[in-house]
Enzyme design. Structure first.
Site, short mmCIF file in Angstrom:
data_model
loop_
_atom_site.label_atom_id
_atom_site.label_comp_id
_atom_site.label_asym_id
_atom_site.label_seq_id
_atom_site.Cartn_x
_atom_site.Cartn_y
_atom_site.Cartn_z
CG HIS A 156 -1.88 -0.95 1.10
ND1 HIS A 156 -3.14 -0.79 0.82
CD2 HIS A 156 -1.82 -2.36 1.32
CE1 HIS A 156 -4.18 -1.87 0.66
NE2 HIS A 156 -3.15 -2.83 1.01
CG ASP A 364 0.00 8.94 0.86
OD1 ASP A 364 0.03 8.06 1.09
OD2 ASP A 364 -0.74 10.27 1.57
C1 GDG Z 1 -2.12 3.80 3.31
C2 GDG Z 1 -1.02 4.54 2.34
C3 GDG Z 1 -2.82 4.43 0.38
C4 GDG Z 1 -8.64 9.61 8.04
N1 GDG Z 1 -9.38 10.47 9.02
C5 GDG Z 1 -10.40 9.92 9.34
C6 GDG Z 1 -10.65 8.81 8.55
N2 GDG Z 1 -9.74 8.51 7.69
C7 GDG Z 1 -9.58 7.73 6.53
C8 GDG Z 1 -9.50 8.66 5.13
C9 GDG Z 1 -9.16 7.62 4.22
C10 GDG Z 1 -8.24 6.50 5.31
O1 GDG Z 1 -8.35 7.08 6.58
C11 GDG Z 1 -6.77 7.13 5.13
O2 GDG Z 1 -6.27 6.64 3.61
P1 GDG Z 1 -5.06 7.50 2.97
O3 GDG Z 1 -4.85 6.55 1.74
O4 GDG Z 1 -5.32 8.77 2.84
O5 GDG Z 1 -3.83 7.22 3.79
P2 GDG Z 1 -2.89 5.95 4.88
O6 GDG Z 1 -3.80 5.79 6.14
O7 GDG Z 1 -1.53 6.33 5.22
O8 GDG Z 1 -3.09 4.65 3.99
C12 GDG Z 1 -1.89 5.27 1.43
C13 GDG Z 1 -3.74 3.43 1.60
O9 GDG Z 1 -3.02 2.85 2.46
C14 GDG Z 1 -4.50 2.50 0.79
O10 GDG Z 1 -3.80 1.73 -0.19
O11 GDG Z 1 -3.71 5.30 -0.10
O12 GDG Z 1 -0.92 5.86 0.45
O13 GDG Z 1 -0.11 5.10 3.27
O14 GDG Z 1 -10.10 6.72 3.59
O15 GDG Z 1 -10.84 9.10 4.76
N3 GDG Z 1 -11.79 7.93 8.38
C15 GDG Z 1 -12.69 8.49 9.21
N4 GDG Z 1 -12.49 9.66 10.41
C16 GDG Z 1 -11.35 10.20 10.29
O16 GDG Z 1 -11.31 11.14 11.23
N5 GDG Z 1 -13.88 7.70 9.25
#
Ligand code: GDG
Length: 463
Positions: A156, A364
């Site tokens: 990821h 990222d």
């Molecule tokens: C890893 C990789 C890759 C965040 N704050 C809240 C909340 N979130 C949710 C977001 C989003 C998820 O968490 C975060 O996903 P990201 O992709 O932005 O980042 P990582 O956590 O670092 O994820 C990344 C991912 O895996 C998938 O392959 O894209 O590059 O680092 O869905 O919305 N959700 C809620 N409340 C919050 O306050 N409910």
């Protein structure tokens, strides 16, 4: 149809469905439901002594199986090796890497433990799909126990270029472990390129243009599978949230000001301090926005036990204090900084309210927030996404305002451009991004990975 087995550090909660679960969990769950399956992971418990039999729970045709870890294993495997070594390495932060042999031994030990506890639950034709940097060695550990099933791995986070990857002590072992999989999936073509370059430069192996690799005495396939979101559901969620009590409260609290939003786990890869500085630059360089724009940064605490994350938190508290102290008025705080998580529907409503989505990670793998922000917009009056060129999402959405996250003045200029962009241009950019998000969803991502793992396109390739 073969059963699907998913392994990830944490499993979804068996009863957590729909709006409360995250997009990735929903997608994986659907994939499991389709074939029937098993989801295996850490229970979240820390317990001394033998892990014992996995704790199982059934939900429809899915079996959830979890095991506890000892505090020492968790420390070595999760805190020190996965998050203290591999995470900074893969995000190009060599200065933050710690390497301890004991932690590495612990990482291997926990992978062996996972293999031992998982192996008895497997059936001969199960397809095994292993997720993320916690489990590079899991296929090797399973194969050492005689498991011959097809195994796939999805990373990821980014795979760094060989110049960076080779800074890791024992990097050859890491890549050799990757080559024990039948299918290795990356987020973007750049990550795949890092893998290809490593195979070519550091091993006697080969990788052909179709993605078949031969290295470390094994043969498998590698490809990019850019992850998506549940676009339709998220768009619906944001429409429903448009007049929810929370969205109305936010709207009223803004008192007519425009909203710039950032939502990230509190992680140094996300570039949040640079973003704060960029917002300060905006207020300095474009005084017309003073008193008229509010930046809300939602940043739930993550990995609070890792020292670097504690330092980041202190740094951000300093930034917020300085900006609010310098520019704030008795009726306006320029920055709202919230160390807590919100329900998904509330987030969707907040995204829809925001004129600008600020997503500026220093690195990222993909960044799902960027995609969610776009999916949540009102088609008649969409906001503008300001997006780091170093997020995997920038490949899929070049219509965003693409910035260098290290250049705070450039980010400030982009936010100004976003705040002043004419409606027709906003709509044109949004329509193209949304079409891409509708084409490549979390469902199509799961399907394409599992089908490739099952060897469904082998014939087509041979033709
Ligand atoms: C890893 C990789 C890759 C965040 N704050 C809240 C909340 N979130 C949710 C977001 C989003 C998820 O968490 C975060 O996903 P990201 O992709 O932005 O980042 P990582 O956590 O670092 O994820 C990344 C991912 O895996 C998938 O392959 O894209 O590059 O680092 O869905 O919305 N959700 C809620 N409340 C919050 O306050 N409910």
């Amino acid at each position: 149809m073969a059963r699907l087995v998913i392994v990830s550090n944490r499993t979804a909660a068996p009863r957590d469905r729909g709006a409360r679960a995250g997009g990735l969990a929903v997608g994986l769950r659907e994939a499991l439901q389709k074939r029937g399956g098993l989801w295996f992971g850490w229970s979240g418990e820390l317990r001394e002594g033998d892990a014992g039999e996995p704790k199982t729970q059934e939900a429809g045709n899915i079996l959830f199986a979890t095991i506890p870890l000892t505090p020492a294993d968790h420390d070595d495997f999760y805190v020190h090796y996965a998050n203290g070594t591999l995470w900074p390495l893969c995000h190009y932060r060599l200065g933050l890497i710690e390497f301890r042999r004991s932690a590495y031994e612990g990482y291997l030990r926990v992978n062996r433990l996972f293999a031992e506890k998982l192996a008895p639950l497997l059936r001969p034709d199960d397809l095994i799909w292993i997720h993320d940097y916690h489990f590079f060695p899991l296929a090797s550990a399973l194969r050492a126990l005689g498991v011959t099933n097809r195994m796939g791995f999805f990373l990821h986070i980014p795979l760094p270029a060989p110049e960076v990857l080779t800074a890791l002590p024992r990097h050859r072992r890491l890549i050799a472990d990757l080559c024990a999989y039948d299918l290795v999936g990356f987020q973007t073509g750049d990550d795949l390129q890092s893998f290809t370059s490593y195979i070519e430069r550091e091993t006697a192996g080969t990788l052909d243009p179709r993605g078949t690799f031969r290295a470390f005495g094994r043969c498998g396939e590698a490809a990019a599978f850019p992850i998506g979101i549940d676009t339709a559901t998220f768009a619906e969620l944001s429409e429903q949230a448009a007049d929810s009590a929370q969205t109305r409260r936010l709207h009223e609290s803004l008192a007519g000001r425009r909203l710039v939003i950032g939502v990230d786990r509190l992680d140094y890869s996300k570039g949040i301090p640079q973003r704060m500085e960029a917002f300060q630059t905006l207020l300095e360089a474009y005084p017309e926005h003073r008193g008229r724009v509010t930046y809300m940064q939602i940043a739930p605490i993550s990995r609070g036990e890792v020292e670097e994350y504690q330092a980041l938190r202190r740094d951000l508290e300093g930034w917020v204090g300085r900006i609010n102290g310098r520019f704030g008025e008795y009726d306006w705080a320029p920055v709202r900084y919230l160390n807590k998580a919100f329900p998904r529907q509330a987030l969707a409503g907040f995204f829809r309210q925001a004129a600008v989505g600020l997503v500026t990670p220093l690195r990222d793998g993909m960044n799902l927030v960027a995609k969610e922000y776009v999916a949540a917009q009102d088609p008649a009056d969409p906001g503008v996404l300001v997006l780091s060129r170093f997020a995997g999402a920038a490949r899929a959405m070049p219509q965003a305002l693409i910035v260098n996250p290290f250049d705070v003045e450039e980010i400030g200029d982009a936010v100004h451009l976003a705040l002043t962009m004419p409606l027709a241009e906003r709509r044109a950019r949004w329509n193209e991004m949304m079409a891409e998000l509708r084409r490549n969803t979390i469902q199509s991502w799961c399907e394409s990975f599992v089908e490739r793992l099952a060897g469904a396109d082998t014939d087509e390739q041979a033709a």
